[in-house]
Design a protein around this motif. Sequence first.
Motif, PDB file in Angstrom:
ATOM      1  N   SER A 188     -52.637  18.181 -11.255  1.00 36.86           N
ATOM      2  CA  SER A 188     -51.897  19.339 -10.734  1.00 36.86           C
ATOM      3  C   SER A 188     -52.279  19.523  -9.277  1.00 36.86           C
ATOM      4  N   VAL A 190     -53.368  20.589  -5.664  1.00 34.09           N
ATOM      5  CA  VAL A 190     -54.125  21.718  -5.119  1.00 34.09           C
ATOM      6  C   VAL A 190     -54.246  21.538  -3.611  1.00 34.09           C
ATOM      7  N   GLU A 203     -44.723  20.657  -0.883  1.00 33.96           N
ATOM      8  CA  GLU A 203     -44.122  21.160  -2.113  1.00 33.96           C
ATOM      9  C   GLU A 203     -42.711  20.620  -2.301  1.00 33.96           C
ATOM     10  N   GLU A 208     -42.788  20.789  -6.755  1.00 35.61           N
ATOM     11  CA  GLU A 208     -43.566  21.804  -7.465  1.00 35.61           C
ATOM     12  C   GLU A 208     -44.511  22.477  -6.476  1.00 35.61           C
ATOM     13  N   PRO A 209     -44.982  23.687  -6.820  1.00 37.32           N
ATOM     14  CA  PRO A 209     -45.865  24.397  -5.891  1.00 37.32           C
ATOM     15  C   PRO A 209     -47.278  23.833  -5.886  1.00 37.32           C
ATOM     16  N   LEU A 210     -47.974  24.061  -4.788  1.00 32.17           N
ATOM     17  CA  LEU A 210     -49.377  23.721  -4.672  1.00 32.17           C
ATOM     18  C   LEU A 210     -50.212  24.927  -5.079  1.00 32.17           C
ATOM     19  N   SER A 211     -51.234  24.695  -5.882  1.00 33.00           N
ATOM     20  CA  SER A 211     -52.184  25.762  -6.178  1.00 33.00           C
ATOM     21  C   SER A 211     -53.072  25.964  -4.964  1.00 33.00           C
ATOM     22  N   PRO A 212     -53.448  27.195  -4.660  1.00 27.91           N
ATOM     23  CA  PRO A 212     -54.293  27.432  -3.485  1.00 27.91           C
ATOM     24  C   PRO A 212     -55.744  27.094  -3.736  1.00 27.91           C
ATOM     25  N   ASP A 215     -61.964  24.994  -6.732  1.00 28.19           N
ATOM     26  CA  ASP A 215     -63.137  25.605  -7.345  1.00 28.19           C
ATOM     27  C   ASP A 215     -64.303  25.495  -6.389  1.00 28.19           C
TER      28      ASP A 215
END
Length: 317
Positions: A188, A190, A203, A208-212, A215
Amino acid sequence: MAMTLMLSPDDAGIARAAELLRAGELVAFPTETVYGLGGDARSDRAVAGIYAAKGRPSFNPLIVHLPDLTAAEDFAEVGPKARRLARTFWPGPLTLVLPLRPDSGISPLVTAGLETVAIRIPAHPLAQRLLRAFGGPLAAPSANPSGRVSPTTAGHVIEGLSGRIAAVLDGGPCAVGLESTIVLPDPSPVLLRPGGVPAEALEAALGEPLSPGGDAGKPTSPGQLASHYAPEAALRLDATETREGEILVGFGPVRGALTLSENGDLVEAAARLFATLREADRLAGPGGRIAFAPVPDTGLGRAINDRLRRAAAPRSN
């Protein structure tokens, strides 16, 4: 070190730069953003030399520069989303964090002991020519003392690093821009660091969107806090003698079963740190203990001590 050479951007200059790099020396070269401080990413000593020349305060992951996607596949596993981004934005200011191949030969100092490697394919023509002439991966943070302004001319590099590195390949002024965007693409995607490639463009290419972010406890790239290498054995620091049941790692006059550097060479100690820590962990065995001799907290010693303190820190279950 002798005076830093200024190399011209012709065939002779590129050949000399590649020769120096193959000998384990450091050579600054232009990219489309700033000048990078290049060293053979497969050489512990060359990479430790990068930290020493910059006065970089800790072992953070470094970006590996390669000429094309085919070369990248020799060192990392390229997943489907990574491949889509690479084909759209490479060469250019995009860094992809990819799973490191077990047989990559990349120095663990480059990855800070992580199982991923950050790879970029620079678009600058001179960087491309140098990478192809060298024929291998170059670790290359910005070619300036840590904390100083990034260099956009060969003169800037000389101002900060003259006498600390072998040569500068003079490609004229860089097109000043943002640092590379860093993305962890699979499974996924990031966004680990914004930069020269807008998130919207990434994107759009991915669909699809990038997670910001990422961790913070498990950083995966340059630009984040480095994760410490946590051995199975417990660590004791600033040891001058062995206690029962311990494996002592020496430095300088303190002798042990293993040593970071018998003659107190901090560059050698930095180059050997990760491998020695792993070997000590193996020798100590389950439930074992490791003691490290004192290392001077100056110059590259600050980075060594930073990593040792992280390795010795209490861990959550």
